[in-house]
Design a protein around this motif. Structure first.
Motif, short mmCIF file in Angstrom:
data_model
loop_
_atom_site.label_atom_id
_atom_site.label_comp_id
_atom_site.label_asym_id
_atom_site.label_seq_id
_atom_site.Cartn_x
_atom_site.Cartn_y
_atom_site.Cartn_z
N LEU A 257 0.83 -1.21 0.00
CA LEU A 257 0.00 0.00 0.00
C LEU A 257 0.86 1.26 0.00
O LEU A 257 0.51 2.26 -0.61
N LEU B 175 2.09 2.01 -3.42
CA LEU B 175 1.05 2.05 -4.44
C LEU B 175 0.76 3.49 -4.84
O LEU B 175 0.12 4.22 -4.09
N MET C 95 -1.07 6.51 -6.94
CA MET C 95 -2.47 6.67 -7.30
C MET C 95 -2.76 6.14 -8.70
O MET C 95 -3.82 5.57 -8.94
N GLU C 96 -1.79 6.32 -9.60
CA GLU C 96 -2.01 5.90 -10.99
C GLU C 96 -2.16 4.39 -11.10
O GLU C 96 -2.66 3.87 -12.08
N ILE D 155 -3.70 2.41 -8.84
CA ILE D 155 -4.84 1.83 -8.12
C ILE D 155 -5.81 1.11 -9.04
O ILE D 155 -6.21 -0.02 -8.73
N PRO D 156 -6.19 1.69 -10.18
CA PRO D 156 -7.13 0.96 -11.04
C PRO D 156 -6.58 -0.39 -11.51
O PRO D 156 -7.30 -1.40 -11.49
N VAL D 157 -5.31 -0.41 -11.89
CA VAL D 157 -4.70 -1.67 -12.35
C VAL D 157 -4.73 -2.70 -11.22
O VAL D 157 -5.03 -3.88 -11.44
N THR D 158 -4.43 -2.24 -10.02
CA THR D 158 -4.43 -3.14 -8.87
C THR D 158 -5.83 -3.73 -8.67
O THR D 158 -5.98 -4.94 -8.46
N GLY D 159 -6.83 -2.87 -8.76
CA GLY D 159 -8.21 -3.33 -8.58
C GLY D 159 -8.61 -4.34 -9.64
O GLY D 159 -9.18 -5.38 -9.34
N SER E 56 -6.89 -7.57 -9.12
CA SER E 56 -7.49 -8.23 -7.97
C SER E 56 -8.76 -8.97 -8.41
O SER E 56 -8.99 -10.12 -8.05
N PRO F 134 -1.69 -6.31 -1.52
CA PRO F 134 -3.09 -5.91 -1.27
C PRO F 134 -4.07 -6.47 -2.30
O PRO F 134 -5.18 -6.88 -1.95
N ALA F 135 -3.65 -6.51 -3.57
CA ALA F 135 -4.56 -7.00 -4.63
C ALA F 135 -4.96 -8.44 -4.37
O ALA F 135 -6.14 -8.79 -4.39
N VAL G 187 -7.16 -8.97 -1.15
CA VAL G 187 -8.58 -8.66 -1.35
C VAL G 187 -9.26 -9.81 -2.11
O VAL G 187 -10.34 -10.26 -1.75
#
Lengths: 204, 196
Positions: A28, A31, A33-34, A36-40, A43, A79-80, A83
């Protein structure tokens, strides 16, 4: 691949949880900000990948795709995948809540290792070379995970070598499939979104 | 573009998912009453049976009551001697543990006790010649066999149903992930705003 509740000794479960928490914190912190979407999205990919069923002979296995998450995310794989594992445990009953930590460690640590293994290769200007390194990362992450699973079982009292052999042999097909899959995913990504591997590095 | 690519990966997963039955490597263990014994079966959720596995039986205080073994079809039988809750455990190796529980109230010892007086009442009320105990026992075991045959497919179907992951669950999970990472985004954005 998912170890269930009650299969491991308490020490292993606690150590796994502590180390996984460390990994998630590190992920985290690194990580941007750019990313975060890829991580989500990765995941979510990991979350559904375990439902994809590859029939092998009379039995069958499911995909893991931790290598793909690892080579793209690096430490953010922690984190990915955590979750993803949490939701798998809650929704599908894979693994369990008490062993969440050790499962996260077993699956995410090899992913991070695959990231460092392939880091240089993925930066290659030649998409083919980058893709091959991606494939190597995808397969290596599975090998790492099988060794980690066998190790956790060994630390809980199982014999290491038979357990490792059993888990490893069962996952040879996954290794091949995920190697190829990651290879193609990286090939596609280098063509449509090359900055995924270069500029989206964690902020130093 | 990045989103397009990654979303297409997820979409591909979903398409693949729709064409495959959604099993995974999970253990299914169930126990049920059959006559005076407890029967159970252990299987992997992809349909493989847990063959020749030692099943240990414990009570609630974790005292071992005994053990039994599964046959070629993952089936095992245990004869309970005490009216207590039985817990069945089996280690299938590679981190797979089967766990099943039989409550004390479901045990056959209690049931037979409850059934016998009820069965006797109508017979005496109608003043029919008493049925010999042996014959009654035969009928009972025959009935058990028939009922077992009848409910076996139902049980299998129920088990398959329980293991099915429907599309709502999967989409729900993906929704949670989107929400969680949306939250991360919010926190990251707030941190950035504070810094600037």
């Amino acid at each position: 691949m998912h170890i269930v509740d009650g299969a491991l000794s308490n020490q292993v479960v606690i150590a796994g949880a502590v180390l996984a928490a460390g990994g998630i914190a590190a992920g985290l912190r690194k990580l941007p900000m750019e990313k975060i979407p890829v991580t989500g999205v990765l995941s979510a990919t990991f979350f559904v990948a375990s439902l994809i069923h590859v029939p092998i002979g009379p039995s069958s296995i499911h995909l893991i795709l931790n290598g793909l998450a690892g080579v793209i995310l690096g430490w953010a794989a922690f984190p990915a995948l955590f979750v993803g594992l949490l939701l798998q445990a809650v929704f599908f009953g894979f693994g369990g809540l008490t062993v969440l930590g050790i499962n996260t460690l077993n699956i995410a640590l090899p992913a991070v290792m695959a990231h460092y293994l392939c880091k240089q290769g993925l930066k290659s200007q030649n998409p083919m070379i980058a893709a091959i390194w991606g494939g190597i990362g995808g397969a290596a992450a599975i090998v790492g995970t099988t060794v980690m699973v066998a190790l956790s079982l060994a630390l809980s009292g199982d014999e290491f070598l038979p357990a490792a052999k059993l888990v490893l042999i069962a996952h040879i097909p996954v290794m091949v499939i995920e190697g190829v899959l990651t290879c193609f995913a990286v090939l596609l990504a280098t063509k449509v979104k090359p900055e995924l591997f270069s500029t989206l590095r964690p902020a130093q | 573009m990045k989103h397009k690519f990654l979303f297409s990966v997820v979409a591909l997963c979903l398409i693949l998912l729709a064409s495959h039955s959604a099993y995974a490597h999970k253990i299914i263990a169930s126990v049920f009453i059959s006559g005076n014994t407890i029967e159970g079966e252990i299987a992997f959720s992809n349909g493989d049976f847990a063959k020749n596995v030692v099943v240990e039986v414990f009570d609630e205080e974790n005292n071992k009551l005994g053990e039994t073994k599964t046959d070629e079809e993952g089936f095992f039988v245990f004869t309970p001697s005490k009216q207590i809750t039985h817990i069945f455990k089996a280690n299938l190796g590679a981190g797979h543990i089967a766990n099943a529980r039989m409550e004390a109230s479901e045990l056959p010892l209690a049931q037979t006790a409850a059934v016998s007086p009820a069965a006797a009442t109508p017979a005496s009320a109608q003043k029919v010649a008493p049925i010999p105990a042996q014959q009654l026992e035969d009928t009972r075991s025959m009935l058990r066999k028939i009922i077992k045959q009848e409910i076996t497919p139902l049980r299998k179907e129920l088990m398959a149903y329980k293991e099915k992951n429907n599309i709502q669950t999967i989409l729900g999970g993906i929704g949670y992930i989107m929400g969680l990472f949306g939250l991360f985004f919010y926190l990251a954005a707030r941190r950035k705003l504070k810094q600037s």
